[in-house]
Design a protein around this motif. Structure first.
Motif, PDB file in Angstrom:
ATOM      1  N   LYS A   1      -1.102  57.176  50.446  1.00 55.53           N
ATOM      2  CA  LYS A   1      -0.586  58.317  49.620  1.00 55.53           C
ATOM      3  C   LYS A   1       0.793  58.316  49.204  1.00 55.53           C
ATOM      4  CE  LYS A   1      -4.665  59.801  48.950  1.00 55.53           C
ATOM      5  NZ  LYS A   1      -5.511  59.579  47.741  1.00 55.53           N
ATOM      6  N   GLY A   2       1.389  56.941  49.896  1.00 59.97           N
ATOM      7  CA  GLY A   2       2.666  56.894  49.487  1.00 59.97           C
ATOM      8  C   GLY A   2       3.697  57.162  50.730  1.00 59.97           C
ATOM      9  N   VAL A   3       3.084  57.285  51.855  1.00 60.05           N
ATOM     10  CA  VAL A   3       3.830  58.007  53.175  1.00 60.05           C
ATOM     11  C   VAL A   3       4.245  56.534  53.644  1.00 60.05           C
ATOM     12  CG1 VAL A   3       3.716  59.031  55.467  1.00 60.05           C
ATOM     13  CG2 VAL A   3       2.450  59.870  53.329  1.00 60.05           C
ATOM     14  N   ASN A   4       5.637  56.358  53.768  1.00 61.39           N
ATOM     15  CA  ASN A   4       6.147  55.047  54.313  1.00 61.39           C
ATOM     16  C   ASN A   4       6.302  54.693  55.852  1.00 61.39           C
ATOM     17  OD1 ASN A   4       7.479  52.692  54.216  1.00 61.39           O
ATOM     18  ND2 ASN A   4       9.434  53.465  53.507  1.00 61.39           N
ATOM     19  N   ILE A   5       5.355  54.439  56.190  1.00 62.59           N
ATOM     20  CA  ILE A   5       5.388  54.037  57.652  1.00 62.59           C
ATOM     21  C   ILE A   5       5.139  52.653  57.776  1.00 62.59           C
ATOM     22  CG2 ILE A   5       4.180  54.461  59.882  1.00 62.59           C
ATOM     23  CD1 ILE A   5       3.327  57.247  59.088  1.00 62.59           C
ATOM     24  N   SER A   6       5.916  51.897  58.606  1.00 61.81           N
ATOM     25  CA  SER A   6       5.806  50.482  58.838  1.00 61.81           C
ATOM     26  C   SER A   6       4.607  50.060  59.324  1.00 61.81           C
ATOM     27  CB  SER A   6       6.951  49.910  59.521  1.00 61.81           C
ATOM     28  OG  SER A   6       7.387  50.624  60.710  1.00 61.81           O
ATOM     29  N   LYS A   7       4.082  48.967  59.249  1.00 61.84           N
ATOM     30  CA  LYS A   7       2.798  48.573  60.102  1.00 61.84           C
ATOM     31  C   LYS A   7       3.176  47.334  60.705  1.00 61.84           C
ATOM     32  CE  LYS A   7      -1.997  47.317  58.965  1.00 61.84           C
ATOM     33  NZ  LYS A   7      -2.895  47.068  57.763  1.00 61.84           N
ATOM     34  N   SER A   8       2.755  46.960  61.850  1.00 61.72           N
ATOM     35  CA  SER A   8       2.500  46.038  62.816  1.00 61.72           C
ATOM     36  C   SER A   8       4.075  45.367  63.070  1.00 61.72           C
ATOM     37  CB  SER A   8       1.548  44.993  62.073  1.00 61.72           C
ATOM     38  OG  SER A   8       0.362  45.305  62.047  1.00 61.72           O
ATOM     39  N   LEU A   9       5.089  46.447  63.281  1.00 60.30           N
ATOM     40  CA  LEU A   9       6.247  45.798  63.473  1.00 60.30           C
ATOM     41  C   LEU A   9       6.487  45.952  65.152  1.00 60.30           C
ATOM     42  CD1 LEU A   9       8.621  46.651  60.430  1.00 60.30           C
ATOM     43  CD2 LEU A   9       7.497  44.429  61.003  1.00 60.30           C
ATOM     44  N   SER A  10       6.521  47.536  65.560  1.00 59.66           N
ATOM     45  CA  SER A  10       6.813  47.554  66.733  1.00 59.66           C
ATOM     46  C   SER A  10       6.198  49.342  66.847  1.00 59.66           C
ATOM     47  CB  SER A  10       8.112  47.790  67.597  1.00 59.66           C
ATOM     48  OG  SER A  10       8.843  48.705  66.958  1.00 59.66           O
ATOM     49  N   TRP A  11       5.599  49.465  68.136  1.00 60.45           N
ATOM     50  CA  TRP A  11       4.939  50.816  68.356  1.00 60.45           C
ATOM     51  C   TRP A  11       6.052  51.938  68.121  1.00 60.45           C
ATOM     52  CZ3 TRP A  11       0.279  51.454  67.122  1.00 60.45           C
ATOM     53  CH2 TRP A  11      -0.575  50.568  67.540  1.00 60.45           C
ATOM     54  N   GLU A  12       7.331  51.425  68.771  1.00 54.82           N
ATOM     55  CA  GLU A  12       8.549  52.509  68.362  1.00 54.82           C
ATOM     56  C   GLU A  12       8.851  52.695  67.083  1.00 54.82           C
ATOM     57  OE1 GLU A  12       9.708  50.001  72.417  1.00 54.82           O
ATOM     58  OE2 GLU A  12       8.528  49.461  70.370  1.00 54.82           O
ATOM     59  N   ARG A  13       8.793  51.682  66.194  1.00 58.41           N
ATOM     60  CA  ARG A  13       9.060  52.072  65.006  1.00 58.41           C
ATOM     61  C   ARG A  13       8.103  52.891  64.267  1.00 58.41           C
ATOM     62  NH1 ARG A  13      12.056  49.218  60.389  1.00 58.41           N
ATOM     63  NH2 ARG A  13      13.399  48.213  62.263  1.00 58.41           N
ATOM     64  N   THR A  14       6.984  52.473  64.517  1.00 55.33           N
ATOM     65  CA  THR A  14       5.797  53.098  63.776  1.00 55.33           C
ATOM     66  C   THR A  14       5.860  54.515  64.057  1.00 55.33           C
ATOM     67  OG1 THR A  14       4.241  51.252  63.740  1.00 55.33           O
ATOM     68  CG2 THR A  14       3.367  53.442  63.724  1.00 55.33           C
ATOM     69  N   ALA A  15       5.878  54.872  65.397  1.00 54.71           N
ATOM     70  CA  ALA A  15       6.048  56.419  66.070  1.00 54.71           C
ATOM     71  C   ALA A  15       7.367  57.089  65.376  1.00 54.71           C
ATOM     72  CB  ALA A  15       6.137  56.122  67.392  1.00 54.71           C
TER      73      ALA A  15
END
Length: 852
Positions: A199-213
């Protein structure tokens, strides 16, 4: 689990899944059809029908849900159907195992209903007194058809716990308005991370758990499309099969990350192992299992949700592994074993870690390592070398690419970005342009090792490594010759991984080689005279030689304005911006040396490198329990030395120069001579670290005497009987009290680690530092605890009166119950430690931890 009296309603959208797969001919001697490929088809429950089955297996409760007794016989064209093609896939990524199960090869799409709206089904024997309501909203009609909603949902006076699995994150549906108006306090919303991204929500994937959170938290607070979710009392977002975020808003916004430390999002299973539908449904069933187990107790719902997230992650992993079994028609799907814990399981709830996500924007320096470990970084580093990475860092995110391991968030994100780029490039067909990435780091930091391990972890069978050092090239003809070798490799069907070492070296001026790479990077061709040669599929890795970071390469570290202006003019003249625009990624390799004041994890990197070297170079020094046999002085010196002159090469050289072939333990006597050490470290500093324990041990008696003398000075005006035995001269002190002073002296280094100070032996008396009030509080509490335990071991017990003969002492209480007068005495004693240590030539050196 005894939940027979528990009433759970499961409902929502309906879908029938048609599974197709092909098997080899049965024989060539029977009927004609048996000698051809056989196509099989079976119908399975999907969406809310599947969810109901999973919840029934998970909770063993009374389930009220829509029902179709015989799907094959009662299949109506009014139902929505999906079709998936199955194939046998390896059970695990372990290539040595040959076990295979059926999973989805590809989803072929939906077959729409006869009418425009998919058919829904009523809840069989619906009960308004349901304890838990579980809804599967796939945005296929259920959320706007109130007649099919559960009675417990429509009755305003009823307050069941509601698990709302939402596929389409919008707050405008009739169902959402009903929940928001009447049931928001007890509604738990579950939305898959991929559904948010779609739906266009910009959350990075598979970089680091800290960044995703952190990116999730920013989106939930700032994205207007998610504003309706920000008011959820309980929101859960699973990210792959490896993690989830639990966001709660019950007056105070809090968010918690649950994760598998040794996996990233999507990292548990490879694409070569197929796909599965129903994974989020299985997660919800695991969540329901936890909530159902305590629903009659006055248990806090949030704590049940936390345990349920662990159940859900474990269950969905096992659900994927089981797939549709080795024989689709005979296998019980879904399998009850996914909700039972067995000794042979590959994953357990205890493996799932959780950490509170800091509610600070732009907190780029948040490390889970800091929040998950109460130990000092030095203690963690020692543990890594002694017992191995996974044993020492069970609760910390670890990234592994082949033989490369890292816990540094910056490195993890950079390496995973490069891995994602490589994977996409290798999988893309008909590409004519090379993939260009840059790698920076100091000499010896391991630039080629890291990228090579990433490539080998993706596709070792097709990648061929080539290495060219541009500082050794004399003319552009040398580069053309290199491109021919690259082309030859590509023509053989390989994907060349080319390292252009020291690409930033001077040639015909500063950065002179850059212009010769522009056409090959952009168009995938190189020129030789009038001839144009295609390079083919290739990965260009530009390894910096004169610049240790990407920012330094771009001149962003230059502070003087005139100098920076001049640099940019030269950079533009050397085609630097054109070169940079053709790069698709970069990584700054962090070696074993500290990069700057913000770099606090260098000692962890050193520890991981040293452990890796021990395992690869001298495995006989690691015993059957996985413990490294290394002298504490040697370990301390290798980890604490200020700088390695040639980064990782120096650490490796010191190990190789040590006499360890027949050694059972790496002793100090095995190290190379002082002259040889000088090649790689400051030998004087190294030896001081090496002999630290010996130096400190020699001073224990003098330190103990000084501690006692300070105690006498503090209490010289105190005439109370409870101190009279302590304020006598050292020679007149009893052995018990002498030993107490000695134990305090021995314990000082460990206490100081609690406030991130280390003790370093120096040649002269150092400057005496002062502790902060907070540091004094920590040290005094620690010292009181040590004194308390010492007294207990010597037979002392609490008493209202101090009595040496009866060994009773009113001070034998916890720190919180200690009178202020005695606390102040403890503060005074630890306050003089820096002065006592300085007199014995010990300097207190701060081990700066990660910034807040």
């Amino acid at each position: 689990m005894d939940n027979k009296s528990l009433k759970i309603v499961v409902t929502g959208d309906i879908c029938i899944n048609s599974l197709q797969w092909v098997t080899e001919p049965q024989n060539n001697k029977g009927l004609n059809w048996q000698s051809h490929l056989n196509v099989h088809n079976v119908l399975k429950s999907g969406e809310s029908l599947l969810l109901a089955k999973l919840v029934a297996l998970a909770t063993e409760a009374s389930i009220y849900s829509p029902k179709i007794d015989d799907i094959e016989a009662n299949l109506s064209k009014d139902f929505l159907r999906s079709t998936a093609e199955l194939e046998l896939f390896p059970v695990s990524a372990d290539e040595k195992k040959n076990d295979k199960v059926y999973r989805v090869k590809r989803f072929l799409g939906f077959t729409g209903p006869f009418s425009d709206t998919p058919k829904l089904l009523p809840i069989a024997n619906d009960d308004a007194n349901a304890d838990i309501v579980i809804i599967d909203d796939e945005n296929n009609g259920f959320n706007s058809n109130e007649e099919f909603w559960p009675l417990a949902l429509k009755a305003p006076e009823k307050r069941p716990i509601i698990l709302y699995k939402m596929n389409n994150p919008i707050g405008s549906s009739a169902l959402w308005r009903q929940l928001e108006e009447n049931h928001v306090e007890k509604t738990v919303v579950i939305i898959n991370g991929e559904d948010l991204r779609s739906k266009g929500v910009n959350i990075s994937k598979s970089l680091s758990w800290e960044r995703t959170a952190q990116e999730f938290l920013w989106q939930i607070h700032n994205n207007p499309n998610l504003s309706f979710l920000a008011n959820c009392h309980h929101l859960i977002v699973p990210f792959g099969l490896e993690g989830a975020i639990y966001y709660r808003d019950e007056g105070i916004n809090e968010a918690y990350l649950y994760f598998i430390p040794y996996e990233s999002e999507g990292g548990s299973f490879k694409d070569s192992q197929g796909k599965m539908y129903g994974l989020t449904s299985c997660f919800v069933a695991g969540l329901a299992r936890s909530i159902a187990s305590e629903s009659y107790n006055d248990e806090d719902l949030s704590s049940l949700i936390g345990e349920g997230i662990r159940e859900g992650i474990v269950a969905s992993q096992k659900y994927f592994v089981n797939g549709f079994g080795k024989n689709v028609e005979e296998f019980q799907f879904p399998n009850p074993k996914i909700f039972t814990e067995e000794k042979k399981d590959f994953i357990y709830k205890d493996l799932i870690q959780d950490v509170k996500i800091p509610n600070k924007e732009n907190n780029n320096y948040w490390y889970i390592l800091r929040d998950k470990s109460s130990a000092n970084l030095a203690e963690i580093a020692y543990d890594i070398v002694k017992n191995g990475v996974k044993d020492a860092l069970k609760s910390i995110p670890i990234a592994q690419f082949g033989n490369l391991q890292t816990v540094d968030r910056t490195e993890i994100e950079s390496y995973r970005s490069i891995k994602n780029l490589m994977w996409e490039y290798i999988c893309t067909k008909n590409t004519v342009r090379p993939l260009s990435i840059a790698v920076f780091g100091t000499p010896g930091s391991g630039k080629s090792f890291g990228v090579t391990e990433i490539a080998d972890s993706i596709a070792p069978e097709v990648i061929e490594k080539l290495n060219f050092n541009l500082s050794q090239f004399r003319t552009p003809a040398d580069l053309i010759s290199a491109f021919h070798k690259v082309r030859d490799s590509s023509l053989k069907g390989r994907i060349p991984l080319i390292f252009f070492d020291e690409f930033d070296s001077a040639f015909e001026g500063k950065l002179g080689w850059l212009k010769y790479f522009l056409a090959p990077m952009q168009d995938g061709v190189f020129m030789e005279g009038d001839s144009i040669h295609p390079i083919g599929k290739a990965i260009f890795v530009f390894a910096g030689g004169t610049n240790s970071t990407f920012k330094e390469f771009l001149g962003e570290d230059i502070e003087d304005e005139n100098e920076k202006k001049q640099f940019l003019i030269e950079f533009k003249g050397a085609k630097g911006p054109d070169f940079t625009s053709r790069l698709r990624g970069y990584v700054n390799i962090l070696g074993p040396n500290r990069t700057d004041e913000k770099d606090q994890l260098f000692i962890i990197r050193r520890a991981m490198l040293l452990r890796s070297l021990l395992e690869r170079k001298v495995p006989h020094l690691i015993n059957d329990e996985g413990e490294a046999q290394i002298d504490n002085g040697v370990l301390r010196a290798l980890l604490k030395i200020r700088r390695y002159k040639h980064e990782s090469r120096s650490m490796e050289a010191i190990l190789e120069m040590s006499m360890l072939t027949n050694a059972k333990i790496w002793e100090q006597s095995d190290l190379p001579s002082k002259e040889q050490l000088k090649l790689h470290v400051d030998e004087e500093q190294f030896l001081r670290h090496l002999m630290h324990d010996a130096f400190y041990s020699e001073k224990i008696e003098s330190l103990a005497i000084e501690i006692h003398n300070k105690y006498r000075m503090i209490n010289e005006d105190n005439k109370n009987e409870d101190v009279v035995d302590f304020i006598v001269p050292w020679d007149n002190l009893s052995d018990e009290f002498k030993n107490s002073c000695r134990e305090q002296a021995i314990h000082i280094p460990n206490s100081l680690l609690k406030i991130n100070y280390d003790i370093v032996s120096v040649k002269e008396n150092p400057k005496v530092i002062e502790f902060t009030r907070k540091e004094l509080e920590i040290l005094a509490k620690e010292e009181h605890t040590r004194w308390y335990r010492h007294r207990k071991r010597n037979g002392w017990k609490y008493g209202t009166v101090k009595d040496n003969s009866q060994k009773t002492d009113p001070g034998l209480v916890s720190w919180d119950n200690l009178p202020e007068e005695k606390k102040n005495k403890a503060y005074q004693m630890v306050k003089v430690w820096p002065e006592i240590l300085a007199k014995s030539n010990f300097k207190l050196e701060r081990l700066k931890f990660l910034p807040n």
